[in-house]
Design a protein around this motif. Structure first.
Motif, short mmCIF file in Angstrom:
data_model
loop_
_atom_site.label_atom_id
_atom_site.label_comp_id
_atom_site.label_asym_id
_atom_site.label_seq_id
_atom_site.Cartn_x
_atom_site.Cartn_y
_atom_site.Cartn_z
N THR A 34 0.84 -1.18 -0.11
CA THR A 34 -0.38 -0.17 -0.29
C THR A 34 0.52 1.25 -0.01
N PRO A 35 0.80 2.23 -0.91
CA PRO A 35 1.89 3.27 -0.92
C PRO A 35 1.55 3.79 0.29
N SER A 36 1.66 4.55 0.65
CA SER A 36 1.75 5.59 1.88
C SER A 36 0.97 7.27 1.68
N ARG A 37 0.40 6.92 2.66
CA ARG A 37 -0.55 8.49 2.79
C ARG A 37 0.01 9.50 2.28
N GLN A 38 -0.53 10.77 1.33
CA GLN A 38 0.46 11.38 0.54
C GLN A 38 -0.32 12.58 1.60
N GLN A 39 -0.19 14.10 1.98
CA GLN A 39 -0.41 15.13 3.03
C GLN A 39 -1.96 15.47 2.88
N GLU A 40 -3.28 15.49 3.43
CA GLU A 40 -4.41 15.51 2.96
C GLU A 40 -4.02 17.71 2.34
N ARG A 41 -5.07 17.32 1.79
CA ARG A 41 -5.25 18.67 1.15
C ARG A 41 -6.52 19.34 1.01
N PRO A 42 -6.71 20.74 0.96
CA PRO A 42 -8.59 20.61 1.12
C PRO A 42 -8.85 19.77 -0.03
N ARG A 43 -10.10 19.12 -0.06
CA ARG A 43 -11.25 18.47 -1.38
C ARG A 43 -11.93 19.33 -2.26
N PRO A 44 -11.75 19.42 -3.38
CA PRO A 44 -12.87 20.57 -3.96
C PRO A 44 -13.93 20.04 -4.30
N PRO A 45 -14.54 20.43 -5.09
CA PRO A 45 -16.06 19.39 -5.41
C PRO A 45 -15.94 18.41 -6.27
N ARG A 83 -13.09 13.94 -8.42
CA ARG A 83 -12.75 15.44 -8.04
C ARG A 83 -11.41 15.69 -8.89
N PRO A 84 -11.59 17.03 -9.75
CA PRO A 84 -10.06 17.67 -10.25
C PRO A 84 -8.96 18.01 -9.25
N GLY A 85 -7.86 17.89 -9.64
CA GLY A 85 -6.57 18.54 -8.83
C GLY A 85 -6.15 17.30 -8.22
N VAL A 86 -6.81 16.16 -8.16
CA VAL A 86 -6.66 15.41 -6.82
C VAL A 86 -5.76 14.42 -7.79
N ASP A 87 -4.24 13.60 -6.95
CA ASP A 87 -3.52 12.68 -7.64
C ASP A 87 -3.70 11.84 -7.79
N ALA A 88 -4.36 11.09 -8.60
CA ALA A 88 -5.11 9.74 -9.12
C ALA A 88 -5.23 9.82 -10.67
N ASP A 89 -4.65 8.67 -11.04
CA ASP A 89 -4.90 8.38 -12.26
C ASP A 89 -5.97 7.27 -11.52
N LEU A 90 -7.41 7.59 -12.47
CA LEU A 90 -8.68 6.07 -12.58
C LEU A 90 -8.46 5.82 -13.55
N ASP A 91 -8.63 4.27 -13.67
CA ASP A 91 -9.34 3.55 -14.56
C ASP A 91 -9.96 2.79 -14.95
N GLY A 161 -1.60 6.86 -7.34
CA GLY A 161 -2.02 8.12 -7.21
C GLY A 161 -2.43 7.30 -5.67
N ALA A 162 -3.98 7.68 -5.36
CA ALA A 162 -4.44 7.63 -4.14
C ALA A 162 -4.36 5.78 -4.35
N VAL A 163 -4.63 6.53 -2.36
CA VAL A 163 -4.50 4.86 -1.21
C VAL A 163 -6.03 4.14 -1.98
N ASP A 164 -7.09 4.81 -2.04
CA ASP A 164 -8.24 4.62 -1.96
C ASP A 164 -9.05 5.36 -2.95
N PHE A 165 -10.37 4.97 -2.58
CA PHE A 165 -11.52 6.36 -3.12
C PHE A 165 -11.91 7.20 -2.14
N ARG A 166 -11.51 7.25 -1.32
CA ARG A 166 -12.21 7.56 0.02
C ARG A 166 -12.45 9.41 -0.10
N SER A 167 -11.27 9.87 -0.99
CA SER A 167 -11.07 11.42 -0.91
C SER A 167 -11.13 11.63 -2.63
N LEU A 168 -12.00 10.84 -3.57
CA LEU A 168 -11.51 10.93 -5.09
C LEU A 168 -13.22 10.91 -5.56
N GLY A 169 -14.47 11.32 -4.76
CA GLY A 169 -15.58 12.15 -5.18
C GLY A 169 -15.61 10.59 -6.69
#
Length: 247
Positions: A34-45, A83-91, A161-169
């Motif tokens: 499991t990749p290390s969790r990145q620093q939490e950032r404000p979540r855009p809509p 959400r735009p701006g999150v560090d994640a490549d979803l397929d 990128g992301a470690v899971d879907f919880r912050s991705l919207g």
């Protein structure tokens, strides 16, 4: 179809179908860390697909109301956005099983983009590597060939990128000509879940039935994410390891 080395700094296992014929099933020899969790950032809509002017609000499928029907002809579209701006490549992808016994996976990994005008009559428009595209990723299914399908499974996974879907919207919007849009929110991810079986599509009278699944998967030492999804729904494909090129 070829395999390649791990992407530097990211040891996740990623898979494409082995189209070379029957092989011995491949078992991972090491867990996917499991990749290390990145620093939490404000979540855009969350960026949702904009309905056409005057169109009714989308039908939201939920655990209480998981199923609907898509009728008519033309093209069914399933659009993934997050959400735009999150560090994640979803397929976004689709497992295809046809009545004649053949099948495939339509996904960006392995450049398996499919075709809307030839078999498998399912196509993916693009690979949004960063979430920056306002259109996200869209799967298209030919309703004119719905009678050929045994079932289709829409799925999504975190390539990078992301470690899971919880912050991705993340949300998936399904649309078809003359039909009310259908929305499936991917908002109940457990910790560490990096893949989700979104919806199961089957032939029905005068169209297709669409059933919300939202079934989550975590990496395990025994099975890769694609293998877990396949095993859970019994498609029976052989999978080999693959990666994308550099962004």
């Amino acid at each position: 179809m070829h395999t390649s080395e791990h992407r530097p700094g990211d040891d996740r296992r990623r898979q494409v179908i082995d189209l070379r014929g029957p092989t011995t099933p491949i078992t991972p020899t090491a867990p996917a860390p499991t990749p290390s969790r990145q620093q939490e950032r404000p979540r855009p809509p969350t960026r949702l697909r904009t309905p056409e002017p005057g169109a009714p609000a989308p039908l939201v499928l939920s655990a209480a109301r998981p199923q609907t029907r898509i009728a008519g002809r033309g093209v069914l579209q399933a659009n993934l956005n997050w959400r735009p701006g999150v560090d994640a490549d979803l397929d976004l992808g689709c497992l295809v099983a046809c009545r004649e016994g053949d099948g495939t996976a339509v996904q960006a990994l392995g450049d398996a983009y499919g075709s809307l005008t030839a078999w498998p009559y399912v196509s993916l428009d693009q690979d949004d590597r960063t979430g920056a595209s306002s259109d996200g990723e869209t799967l298209r299914v030919s309703l004119d060939h719905a009678h050929l399908f045994e079932r289709l499974l829409l799925y999504v996974y975190v390539y990078e990128g992301a470690v899971d879907f919880r912050s991705l919207g993340a949300t998936v919007t399904v649309s078809a000509p003359g039909q009310q849009d259908v929305r499936i929110d991917l908002d109940d991810s457990p910790t560490g879940a990096t893949a989700c079986a979104i919806a199961l599509v089957r032939p029905a009278v005068d169209g297709l039935s669409l059933r919300r699944e939202v079934r989550w998967f975590r990496p395990t030492p025994e099975l890769w994410l694609h293998q877990q999804i396949d095993a859970a729904y019994g498609f029976g494909f052989e999978w080999v390891y693959a990666t994308k090129g550099e962004r």
